[in-house]
Design an enzyme around this catalytic site. Structure first.
Site, mmCIF file in Angstrom:
data_model
loop_
_atom_site.group_PDB
_atom_site.id
_atom_site.type_symbol
_atom_site.label_atom_id
_atom_site.label_comp_id
_atom_site.label_asym_id
_atom_site.label_seq_id
_atom_site.Cartn_x
_atom_site.Cartn_y
_atom_site.Cartn_z
ATOM 1 N N GLY A 530 -28.879 77.936 71.436
ATOM 2 C CA GLY A 530 -29.385 79.201 71.843
ATOM 3 C C GLY A 530 -30.464 78.884 72.817
ATOM 4 O O GLY A 530 -30.727 79.337 73.879
ATOM 5 N N LYS A 533 -29.314 73.145 75.981
ATOM 6 C CA LYS A 533 -28.499 72.008 75.604
ATOM 7 C C LYS A 533 -29.301 70.743 75.436
ATOM 8 O O LYS A 533 -30.175 70.587 76.176
ATOM 9 C CB LYS A 533 -27.275 71.536 76.820
ATOM 10 C CG LYS A 533 -26.302 72.842 76.810
ATOM 11 C CD LYS A 533 -25.222 72.447 78.069
ATOM 12 C CE LYS A 533 -24.155 73.533 78.187
ATOM 13 N NZ LYS A 533 -23.552 73.444 79.398
ATOM 14 N N ASP A 644 -37.702 74.209 58.428
ATOM 15 C CA ASP A 644 -36.483 74.444 58.700
ATOM 16 C C ASP A 644 -35.780 72.866 58.291
ATOM 17 O O ASP A 644 -35.143 72.372 59.016
ATOM 18 C CB ASP A 644 -36.091 74.588 60.118
ATOM 19 C CG ASP A 644 -34.851 75.289 60.290
ATOM 20 O OD1 ASP A 644 -33.873 75.233 59.059
ATOM 21 O OD2 ASP A 644 -34.240 75.265 61.527
#
Ligand SMILES: *[C@@H]1O[C@H](CO)[C@@H](O)[C@H](O)[C@H]1NC(C)=O
Ligand SMILES: *[C@@H]1O[C@H](CO)[C@@H](O)[C@H](O)[C@H]1NC(C)=O
Ligand SMILES: *[C@@H]1O[C@H](CO)[C@@H](O)[C@H](O)[C@H]1NC(C)=O
Ligand SMILES: *[C@@H]1O[C@H](CO)[C@@H](O)[C@H](O)[C@H]1NC(C)=O
Ligand SMILES: *[C@@H]1O[C@H](CO)[C@@H](O)[C@H](O)[C@H]1NC(C)=O
Ligand SMILES: *[C@@H]1O[C@H](CO)[C@@H](O)[C@H](O)[C@H]1NC(C)=O
Ligand SMILES: *[C@@H]1O[C@H](CO)[C@@H](O)[C@H](O)[C@H]1NC(C)=O
Ligand SMILES: *[C@@H]1O[C@H](CO)[C@@H](O)[C@H](O)[C@H]1NC(C)=O
Ligand SMILES: *[C@@H]1O[C@H](CO)[C@@H](O)[C@H](O)[C@H]1NC(C)=O
Ligand SMILES: *[C@@H]1O[C@H](CO)[C@@H](O)[C@H](O)[C@H]1NC(C)=O
Ligand SMILES: *[C@@H]1O[C@H](CO)[C@@H](O)[C@H](O)[C@H]1NC(C)=O
Length: 852
Positions: A530, A533, A644
């Protein structure tokens, strides 16, 4: 019989339970006794055997040659059955209409001389309702092979008959037995016996040898083959004396030292506690036993030992039958049971287990045989530590059952005479490969759908939700929300715009970036999310780099971008992916990282064609990642929480050195957290710390939790969330922890690792993962402790590798040089970072490289 509820997944996430087993009709009507190759019926054993050509036989035979030779004169009670047989040169099916039940299936093979068929040349396979029973089967050589179950009671070698027995649940209305001759060969069958079993002869929860806790065998989905069935210490029990027509052989031939135990009998008063127990074994089995002799010998240093040949690379269920015939109190006779040199039970007290004297009792054990081992040793010996007055072990009966694997019970051929056919293990591997491929496709599909939903939610205009949350390889500016509120943090001391002063990386021009990426050529994209790239690029000095270009539409603004650059500049560690530089020009926001040529850890575990990592490599990767996280947590004053941790955020360089990536969600540690009112829960589905979820409070222990999930992923090589699996397996952490708590993590280990790891190391590894996944953060270890334990696990495994033919001496050399390099780099990082007071403090505990 066992009843099972099958679980199936329908559609993406909808789980529907379908009960598979429905009991119908009376069991007795389902008995089939077939005399093959004849139209006449004979009475044998007080049972009527119907010719398979008889009009009312209630079965269908698809083809075959009827063979008759009345010269058979063996003394087996079954002799009348063996004067005829059905020979086949093409596939042949016997189809029976049956009720859904459990059955014993017995196939009788007598190598009848018939015309010019040379039975020594026969070779065939048998498949029963999809379960492969035998493959490339050669009856005469099986008969001469001493391991075969149940050689005929005939005394003449010319009258040997092979009877193979299987047990399984039939969950369809027909029972199809398929006989398939090998190419250019033929096969034959003399008689078929199908006997329904009403009682619970087998249970699913069984003690694992050496493991202690019970494990769940899922027997209703597996086929079982009887390998041995012995009336220990007694004479043969004929099938007519057994309710289920089982034959019990004599054990003395399998004993290592026959006089280690003497035969004992007392038939006076044995009673079953419930009538249905005769389905487990007839009373006759319990009336005789073999008891350790030399009872008066002071030094009781011997075992009663039996040795059996079995097929390697299968799971076995070993059933021992006992009946205390002598002592009449608990704790009076205590002994030990060993299976394949491992302790299956100590302080074994039959009296207590059975609940009294003269009471039959049986105990099951489960053992997994490696491809190298083709014997099963069963040993009973004294337990002198128990303090009992009698330590003489005894045994009344013994059964050894082989359990199917992946629908196969046939011995796996190592040498394949046909050459061009795939060996069984190849077929299995291919099957596993296909399984992985289909899982991968499913995961990809799932991700796609998930991405699509996410994208829709994040579309411009929806300004509330600006966190893509879990994109692999991408940084998100979550830090800024907190730093803005935090007086102590260096981020707020440097207002946006002047952050540049804290930067360490190189300032790239847009032209340089364009040159490196062929003007952002899509063929160089290595990741998409999102945020934008990621391109693979080559800067002018030839260094490969990963270039992340923020999507102009991204809602993550300049502020987040600046904070990320600043944070990355402060973090330098061999096990963190480092930033090389950045570019801020013409509204472009671009970060340049070191290129990790081996991609994500996940891609090496499953869902790709990459060769599987060895257990050693996996341990090294986990250790590297743990180091990186430990540095994040402890390297600065307040510590940094990654938030994460997952296998797509652990990247591997060309030497498979692990580096933690994507600190985009990272937050400074708890000191900061307390000043915060609330923190939106961020992180990745499947890795999320439940406590963080509940209390919305973030600590380093949330990373420890996620790391625990990573450890499980490394062992099991499957997705943390896989909705295509049965409901109880969807979530890796829950599923694997159920096995870990039973101390049988190895049951679900990545098949690529099978037998290539030290089980001691796996055991410790599982314990670490279990601790990391503790429900409460405060019960979890710190990353430093995790690191220490993982290094210990690697040492155990190294020692095992050395002991097992010293395999990787050269590897350990490589390891040493890597460690040296690491020390250098840490130093380097420390000098680069001297202004930020973030010099790494851990290290130097790593001379673990271990030479043999
Ligand atoms: C059985 O087979 C024999 C010879 O194959 C034949 O003579 C006889 O009639 C058959 N009997 C029946 C009942 O089919
Ligand atoms: C075939 O099935 C019928 C009906 O169930 C039964 O009466 C008959 O005895 C069966 N025949 C044999 C040979 O079992
Ligand atoms: C065993 O074989 C011999 C010939 O080899 C035969 O004379 C004898 O009757 C056979 N015994 C039995 C029990 O079949
Ligand atoms: C035997 O049964 C199997 C499974 O039902 C079937 O695939 C096969 O074609 C059958 N073979 C013959 C010769 O009828
Ligand atoms: C029957 O068996 C004997 C040997 O046991 C063999 O010599 C003979 O040829 C066989 N008869 C037929 C018809 O195949
Ligand atoms: C088949 O092989 C066995 C031993 O393997 C041998 O005793 C027997 O004579 C052979 N039979 C024939 C028909 O070749
Ligand atoms: C015998 O029956 C009891 C009570 O119905 C049951 O709990 C037990 O599992 C049965 N045992 C076998 C071997 O079927
Ligand atoms: C039992 O085996 C079946 C088929 O292999 C499988 O679908 C099911 O998940 C297994 N159950 C457990 C608890 O492992
Ligand atoms: C058999 O057991 C009974 C009762 O436990 C006992 O009285 C008898 O002496 C035993 N017989 C033998 C031969 O051990
Ligand atoms: C009995 O067998 C076990 C397993 O092989 C072995 O560890 C033990 O030393 C043996 N005991 C004696 C007294 O030989
Ligand atoms: C068990 O130990 C014996 C010697 O004590 C050895 O010969 C045998 O191979 C061992 N079995 C296994 C399965 O390791």
């Amino acid at each position: 019989m066992r009843k099972v509820q099958g679980m199936e997944v329908l559609g993406l996430l909808f789980l529907v339970m379908i009960p598979v087993f429905v009991r119908t009709g009376k069991a007795e009507t389902n008995t089939f006794l077939i005399n093959c190759g004849t139209n006449s019926s004979v009475n044998v054993d007080d049972r009527r055997w119907v010719g398979d050509l008889a009009p009312d036989s209630n079965l269908t035979v698809s083809s075959g040659i009827v063979a008759t030779n009345s010269t058979f004169n063996g003394d087996s009670i079954y002799a009348p059955l063996y004067r005829t047989a059905r020979f086949f040169t093409n596939s042949l099916n016997y189809t029976f209409k049956v009720a859904r039940e459990s059955y014993f299936l017995r196939l009788h093979f007598y190598p009848l001389s018939f015309q010019d068929y040379d039975v020594n040349q026969s070779s065939f396979s048998v498949v029963a309702n999809g379960l492969k029973l035998v493959s490339n089967f050669k009856v005469p050589s099986e008969i001469s092979h001493s391991s075969s179950y149940l050689q005929s009671s005939g005394t003449n070698s010319s009258s040997f008959v092979l009877i193979k027995e299987y047990f399984f649940d039939v969950d369809t209305d027909v029972f199809v037995i398929e006989f398939i001759p090998a190419k250019g060969s033929f096969g034959f069958v003399s008689a078929i016996e199908i006997v329904p079993v009403v009682d619970n002869v087998f249970v699913d929860s069984v003690n694992k040898v050496g493991g202690g806790a019970n494990i769940y065998l899922n027997l209703s989905k597996r086929g079982i083959e009887t390998m041995y069935r012995l009336n220990v210490g007694g004479s043969e029990i004929k099938s007519s004396d057994d309710e289920l027509w089982r034959t019990w052989g004599v054990d003395s031939g399998y004993m290592l030292t026959a006089d280690a135990g003497s035969e004992t009998t007392n038939s006076s008063t044995i009673t079953f506690t419930s009538a249905n127990e005769t389905s487990v074994a007839p009373l006759l089995v319990y009336e005789t036993a073999r008891t350790m002799s030399n009872a008066q010998v002071l030094e009781k240093r011997f075992n009663m030992s039996w040795k059996f040949e079995v097929d390697p690379d299968f799971d076995y269920l070993i059933r021992l039958h006992f009946c205390e015939l002598d002592v009449d109190k608990a704790n009076q006779r205590i002994f030990r049971i060993y299976i394949n040199n491992q302790t299956a039970a100590d302080r074994f007290d039959v009296f207590s287990k059975a609940g009294g004297k003269n009471t039959p009792y049986h105990q099951d054990y489960f053992d997994v045989l490696s491809p190298k081992i083709n014997t099963l040793w069963i040993q009973l010996g004294p337990d002198t530590a128990g303090g009992a007055s009698v330590t003489d072990a005894f045994l009344n009966g013994l059964e050894i059952f082989k359990l199917s694997r992946n629908g196969n019970l046939a011995r796996i051929e190592i040498h394949n005479p046909e050459g061009n056919k795939m060996s069984m293990s190849q077929i299995l591997l291919a099957g596993i490969g296909a399984g992985i491929a289909s899982i991968a496709i499913f995961v990809a599909l799932f991700m796609l759908i998930f991405c699509f939903c996410k994208r829709r939610r994040n579309k411009p205009g929806d300004t509330k939700n600006n966190s893509p949350g879990w994109w692999p390889l991408f940084l998100h500016g979550a830090v800024v929300n907190s730093t803005a509120n935090c007086k102590g943090s260096s981020g707020s001391q440097n207002p946006v715009g002047s952050v540049a002063s804290a930067r360490v990386g190189r300032w790239f021009t847009l032209a340089e970036i364009k040159a490196a990426t062929d003007n952002f050529d899509d063929s160089l994209v290595v990741g998409v999310g999102g945020f934008g790239k990621v391109y693979k690029g080559e800067i002018e000095d030839g260094t490969l780099v990963a270039i992340k270009r923020a999507n102009p539409q991204s809602e993550q603004g300049l502020a987040e971008f600046e904070t990320e650059i600043e944070m990355l500049s402060r973090l330098r560690h061999r096990h963190l992916v480092s930033m090389i530089g950045f570019c801020e020009e013409q509204n472009e926001m671009i970060l340049v990282y070191e290129y990790m040529s081996n991609g994500t850890l996940r891609s090496h575990l499953f869902g790709s064609d990459l060769p599987p990592l060895s257990w050693k490599q996996r341990l090294e990767v986990c250790i590297g990642a743990a180091r990186g996280l430990h540095y994040l947590h402890t390297g600065s004053d307040q510590g940094i929480i990654h938030r994460d941790v997952k296998t797509t955020n652990i990247l591997l360089d060309e030497n498979f050195v692990a580096k933690v990536a994507d600190f985009g969600l990272s937050k400074n540690g708890p000191a900061l957290e307390h000043t915060h009112v609330s923190t939106a829960v961020k992180g990745s589905f499947g890795y999320l710390d439940p406590e963080y979820f509940r209390r919305q409070q973030l600590t380093e222990k949330s990373d420890v939790y996620s790391f625990g999930v990573v450890l499980l992923e490394v062992v099991c090589a499957r997705a943390v969330i896989n909705p295509s699996l049965p409901k109880d397996q969807i979530n890796l952490a829950e599923w694997a922890m159920r096995w870990q708590r039973q101390r049988s993590l190895e049951t679900i280990i990545d098949p690529h690792l099978k037998r290539k790891y030290s089980s001691e190391s796996l055991k410790k590894f599982g314990e670490i993962a279990e601790k990391c996944l503790a429900d409460e953060g405060k019960s979890r270890p710190t990353m430093g402790e995790v690191l220490w334990h993982l290094e210990y696990v690697l040492q155990i495994h190294q020692a095992w590798l050395c002991a097992n033919d010293g395999e990787n001496f050269s590897n350990s050399q490589v390891m040493v040089t890597i460690e040296e390099k690491e020390a250098e780099e840490v130093q380097e990082a420390a000098t680069v970072n001297d202004t930020t007071a973030l010099a790494p403090k851990q290290k130097d505990d790593e001379e673990s490289a271990g030479n043999c």
